[in-house]
Design a protein around this motif. Structure first.
Motif, PDB file in Angstrom:
ATOM      1  N   TRP A 103       0.899  -1.148   0.088  1.00 20.35           N
ATOM      2  CA  TRP A 103      -0.010   0.059  -0.007  1.00 20.35           C
ATOM      3  C   TRP A 103       0.910   1.298  -0.072  1.00 20.35           C
ATOM      4  O   TRP A 103       2.162   1.100   0.314  1.00 20.35           O
ATOM      5  CB  TRP A 103      -0.889   0.097   1.145  1.00 20.35           C
ATOM      6  CG  TRP A 103      -0.405   0.255   2.248  1.00 20.35           C
ATOM      7  CD1 TRP A 103      -0.169   1.518   3.044  1.00 20.35           C
ATOM      8  CD2 TRP A 103       0.364  -0.315   3.425  1.00 20.35           C
ATOM      9  NE1 TRP A 103       0.430   1.635   4.313  1.00 20.35           N
ATOM     10  CE2 TRP A 103       0.879   0.379   4.546  1.00 20.35           C
ATOM     11  CE3 TRP A 103       0.698  -1.919   3.224  1.00 20.35           C
ATOM     12  CZ2 TRP A 103       1.711  -0.248   5.567  1.00 20.35           C
ATOM     13  CZ3 TRP A 103       1.425  -2.397   4.260  1.00 20.35           C
ATOM     14  CH2 TRP A 103       1.879  -1.721   5.642  1.00 20.35           C
ATOM     15  N   ARG A 104       0.138   2.247  -0.457  1.00 19.08           N
ATOM     16  CA  ARG A 104       1.003   3.541  -0.338  1.00 19.08           C
ATOM     17  C   ARG A 104      -0.060   4.754   0.146  1.00 19.08           C
ATOM     18  O   ARG A 104      -1.201   4.721  -0.153  1.00 19.08           O
ATOM     19  CB  ARG A 104       1.542   3.927  -1.814  1.00 19.08           C
ATOM     20  CG  ARG A 104       2.471   3.023  -2.398  1.00 19.08           C
ATOM     21  CD  ARG A 104       3.046   3.129  -3.836  1.00 19.08           C
ATOM     22  NE  ARG A 104       3.645   2.035  -4.425  1.00 19.08           N
ATOM     23  CZ  ARG A 104       4.127   1.891  -5.384  1.00 19.08           C
ATOM     24  NH1 ARG A 104       3.771   2.747  -6.340  1.00 19.08           N
ATOM     25  NH2 ARG A 104       4.798   0.843  -5.842  1.00 19.08           N
ATOM     26  N   VAL A 105       0.518   5.734   0.680  1.00 18.25           N
ATOM     27  CA  VAL A 105      -0.475   6.638   1.258  1.00 18.25           C
ATOM     28  C   VAL A 105      -0.384   8.177   0.592  1.00 18.25           C
ATOM     29  O   VAL A 105       0.654   8.537   0.457  1.00 18.25           O
ATOM     30  CB  VAL A 105      -0.147   6.783   2.852  1.00 18.25           C
ATOM     31  CG1 VAL A 105      -1.038   7.688   3.604  1.00 18.25           C
ATOM     32  CG2 VAL A 105      -0.010   5.452   3.683  1.00 18.25           C
ATOM     33  N   TYR A 106      -1.378   8.814   0.491  1.00 19.31           N
ATOM     34  CA  TYR A 106      -1.526   9.894  -0.415  1.00 19.31           C
ATOM     35  C   TYR A 106      -2.479  10.825   0.520  1.00 19.31           C
ATOM     36  O   TYR A 106      -3.323  10.485   1.337  1.00 19.31           O
ATOM     37  CB  TYR A 106      -2.043   9.685  -1.606  1.00 19.31           C
ATOM     38  CG  TYR A 106      -1.149   8.777  -2.490  1.00 19.31           C
ATOM     39  CD1 TYR A 106      -0.107   9.020  -3.202  1.00 19.31           C
ATOM     40  CD2 TYR A 106      -1.490   7.524  -2.655  1.00 19.31           C
ATOM     41  CE1 TYR A 106       0.486   8.236  -3.805  1.00 19.31           C
ATOM     42  CE2 TYR A 106      -0.753   6.264  -3.077  1.00 19.31           C
ATOM     43  CZ  TYR A 106       0.318   6.989  -3.785  1.00 19.31           C
ATOM     44  OH  TYR A 106       1.264   5.930  -4.558  1.00 19.31           O
ATOM     45  N   ALA A 107      -2.462  12.213   0.027  1.00 19.59           N
ATOM     46  CA  ALA A 107      -3.841  12.890   0.242  1.00 19.59           C
ATOM     47  C   ALA A 107      -4.300  13.484  -1.023  1.00 19.59           C
ATOM     48  O   ALA A 107      -3.778  13.778  -1.900  1.00 19.59           O
ATOM     49  CB  ALA A 107      -3.295  14.147   1.058  1.00 19.59           C
ATOM     50  N   ASP A 108      -5.681  13.838  -1.056  1.00 17.25           N
ATOM     51  CA  ASP A 108      -6.710  13.981  -1.896  1.00 17.25           C
ATOM     52  C   ASP A 108      -6.255  15.601  -2.135  1.00 17.25           C
ATOM     53  O   ASP A 108      -5.591  16.054  -1.201  1.00 17.25           O
ATOM     54  CB  ASP A 108      -7.967  13.756  -1.838  1.00 17.25           C
ATOM     55  CG  ASP A 108      -8.679  14.281  -0.722  1.00 17.25           C
ATOM     56  OD1 ASP A 108      -8.320  15.392  -0.200  1.00 17.25           O
ATOM     57  OD2 ASP A 108      -9.857  13.867  -0.396  1.00 17.25           O
ATOM     58  N   PRO A 109      -6.704  16.361  -3.098  1.00 15.50           N
ATOM     59  CA  PRO A 109      -6.475  18.061  -3.060  1.00 15.50           C
ATOM     60  C   PRO A 109      -6.806  18.465  -2.026  1.00 15.50           C
ATOM     61  O   PRO A 109      -6.463  19.657  -1.739  1.00 15.50           O
ATOM     62  CB  PRO A 109      -7.176  18.209  -4.375  1.00 15.50           C
ATOM     63  CG  PRO A 109      -7.021  16.846  -5.296  1.00 15.50           C
ATOM     64  CD  PRO A 109      -7.477  16.004  -4.312  1.00 15.50           C
ATOM     65  N   ALA A 110      -7.955  18.166  -1.221  1.00 16.16           N
ATOM     66  CA  ALA A 110      -8.341  18.739  -0.047  1.00 16.16           C
ATOM     67  C   ALA A 110      -7.624  18.266   1.314  1.00 16.16           C
ATOM     68  O   ALA A 110      -7.912  18.989   2.438  1.00 16.16           O
ATOM     69  CB  ALA A 110      -9.813  18.537   0.263  1.00 16.16           C
ATOM     70  N   GLY A 111      -6.709  17.300   1.082  1.00 15.36           N
ATOM     71  CA  GLY A 111      -6.038  16.883   2.040  1.00 15.36           C
ATOM     72  C   GLY A 111      -6.461  15.648   2.939  1.00 15.36           C
ATOM     73  O   GLY A 111      -5.954  15.168   4.039  1.00 15.36           O
ATOM     74  N   HIS A 112      -7.352  15.028   2.581  1.00 18.47           N
ATOM     75  CA  HIS A 112      -7.929  13.875   3.232  1.00 18.47           C
ATOM     76  C   HIS A 112      -6.950  12.768   3.065  1.00 18.47           C
ATOM     77  O   HIS A 112      -6.750  12.678   1.573  1.00 18.47           O
ATOM     78  CB  HIS A 112      -9.455  13.454   2.649  1.00 18.47           C
ATOM     79  CG  HIS A 112     -10.152  14.424   3.190  1.00 18.47           C
ATOM     80  ND1 HIS A 112     -10.765  15.380   2.069  1.00 18.47           N
ATOM     81  CD2 HIS A 112     -10.898  15.052   4.225  1.00 18.47           C
ATOM     82  CE1 HIS A 112     -11.647  16.380   2.727  1.00 18.47           C
ATOM     83  NE2 HIS A 112     -11.568  16.103   3.868  1.00 18.47           N
ATOM     84  N   PRO A 113      -6.578  11.949   3.858  1.00 15.26           N
ATOM     85  CA  PRO A 113      -5.816  10.797   3.453  1.00 15.26           C
ATOM     86  C   PRO A 113      -6.498   9.669   2.867  1.00 15.26           C
ATOM     87  O   PRO A 113      -7.677   9.316   2.972  1.00 15.26           O
ATOM     88  CB  PRO A 113      -5.034  10.334   4.816  1.00 15.26           C
ATOM     89  CG  PRO A 113      -6.280  10.815   5.809  1.00 15.26           C
ATOM     90  CD  PRO A 113      -6.861  12.049   5.226  1.00 15.26           C
ATOM     91  N   PHE A 114      -5.908   8.850   1.858  1.00 11.50           N
ATOM     92  CA  PHE A 114      -6.110   7.518   1.487  1.00 11.50           C
ATOM     93  C   PHE A 114      -5.069   6.864   1.092  1.00 11.50           C
ATOM     94  O   PHE A 114      -4.055   7.208   0.900  1.00 11.50           O
ATOM     95  CB  PHE A 114      -7.224   7.886   0.112  1.00 11.50           C
ATOM     96  CG  PHE A 114      -6.410   8.590  -1.112  1.00 11.50           C
ATOM     97  CD1 PHE A 114      -5.939   7.538  -2.047  1.00 11.50           C
ATOM     98  CD2 PHE A 114      -6.428   9.793  -1.335  1.00 11.50           C
ATOM     99  CE1 PHE A 114      -5.532   7.942  -3.227  1.00 11.50           C
ATOM    100  CE2 PHE A 114      -5.779  10.316  -2.497  1.00 11.50           C
ATOM    101  CZ  PHE A 114      -5.266   9.450  -3.366  1.00 11.50           C
ATOM    102  N   CYS A 115      -5.282   5.514   0.969  1.00 11.43           N
ATOM    103  CA  CYS A 115      -4.009   4.605   0.546  1.00 11.43           C
ATOM    104  C   CYS A 115      -4.656   3.811  -0.814  1.00 11.43           C
ATOM    105  O   CYS A 115      -5.756   3.410  -1.193  1.00 11.43           O
ATOM    106  CB  CYS A 115      -3.924   3.322   1.491  1.00 11.43           C
ATOM    107  SG  CYS A 115      -3.645   3.893   3.370  1.00 11.43           S
ATOM    108  N   LEU A 116      -3.451   3.653  -1.613  1.00 10.16           N
ATOM    109  CA  LEU A 116      -4.011   2.697  -2.805  1.00 10.16           C
ATOM    110  C   LEU A 116      -3.263   1.461  -2.219  1.00 10.16           C
ATOM    111  O   LEU A 116      -2.040   1.369  -1.719  1.00 10.16           O
ATOM    112  CB  LEU A 116      -3.048   3.309  -3.945  1.00 10.16           C
ATOM    113  CG  LEU A 116      -3.447   4.523  -4.657  1.00 10.16           C
ATOM    114  CD1 LEU A 116      -2.616   4.750  -5.791  1.00 10.16           C
ATOM    115  CD2 LEU A 116      -4.964   4.393  -5.052  1.00 10.16           C
ATOM    116  N   CYS A 117      -4.041   0.400  -2.312  1.00  6.08           N
ATOM    117  CA  CYS A 117      -3.576  -0.974  -2.036  1.00  6.08           C
ATOM    118  C   CYS A 117      -3.583  -1.898  -2.940  1.00  6.08           C
ATOM    119  O   CYS A 117      -4.678  -1.803  -3.928  1.00  6.08           O
ATOM    120  CB  CYS A 117      -4.569  -1.506  -0.690  1.00  6.08           C
ATOM    121  SG  CYS A 117      -4.809  -0.338   0.437  1.00  6.08           S
ATOM    122  N   ALA A 118      -2.678  -2.811  -3.107  1.00  3.53           N
ATOM    123  CA  ALA A 118      -2.485  -3.981  -4.256  1.00  3.53           C
ATOM    124  C   ALA A 118      -3.622  -4.864  -4.027  1.00  3.53           C
ATOM    125  O   ALA A 118      -3.911  -5.194  -2.957  1.00  3.53           O
ATOM    126  CB  ALA A 118      -1.070  -4.470  -4.171  1.00  3.53           C
ATOM    127  N   GLY A 119      -4.385  -5.000  -5.145  1.00  2.00           N
ATOM    128  CA  GLY A 119      -5.523  -5.872  -5.281  1.00  2.00           C
ATOM    129  C   GLY A 119      -4.912  -7.266  -5.898  1.00  2.00           C
ATOM    130  O   GLY A 119      -5.530  -8.092  -6.262  1.00  2.00           O
TER     131      GLY A 119
END
Length: 119
Positions: A103-119
């Motif tokens: 997984w990798r951790v990012y923020a959307d343009p408004a600053g909310h965190p989200f992870c991209l996870c390998a499926g």
């Protein structure tokens, strides 16, 4: 065609087991435990997950200056390709890249965190 599909909605909390039991009481589902992480597999599909957060402070609502303390896990087929696309859409990297993780951790343009996870 969509870039990703929602993997889970994850809530930080001081006691994942207790919070999972609370939501299972309301929503039904099956609880799956793994160390400080609990998945609640919902009967209608989807997953609500709970992770232990040391020093947890509950969110204040409504409060424009306080965190709501959750993040989205988005399942993708190819982490590298998805990363390029979300960065092009305006996401920002929140954690240094670790190619060994799934997984990798990012923020959307408004600053909310989200992870991209390998499926």
């Amino acid at each position: 065609m969509a870039l990703a599909k929602l993997g889970a909605v994850v809530l930080d909390c001081p006691d994942p087991r207790a919070l999972a039991a609370f939501y299972a009481g309301m929503l039904g589902g099956t609880i799956e435990e793994e160390a400080d992480w609990i998945d609640l597999r919902l009967p209608a599909g989807g997953t609500l997950a709970f992770q232990a957060a040391p020093g947890y402070v509950p969110p204040k609502w409504p409060s424009p200056d306080a965190s709501q303390q959750f993040h989205l896990d988005l399942t993708v087929e190819d982490l590298d390709a998805a990363e390029k696309e979300v960065l092009a859409l305006g996401a920002k990297v929140l954690e240094a890249d670790d190619r060994k993780r799934t997984w990798r951790v990012y923020a959307d343009p408004a600053g909310h965190p989200f992870c991209l996870c390998a499926g």
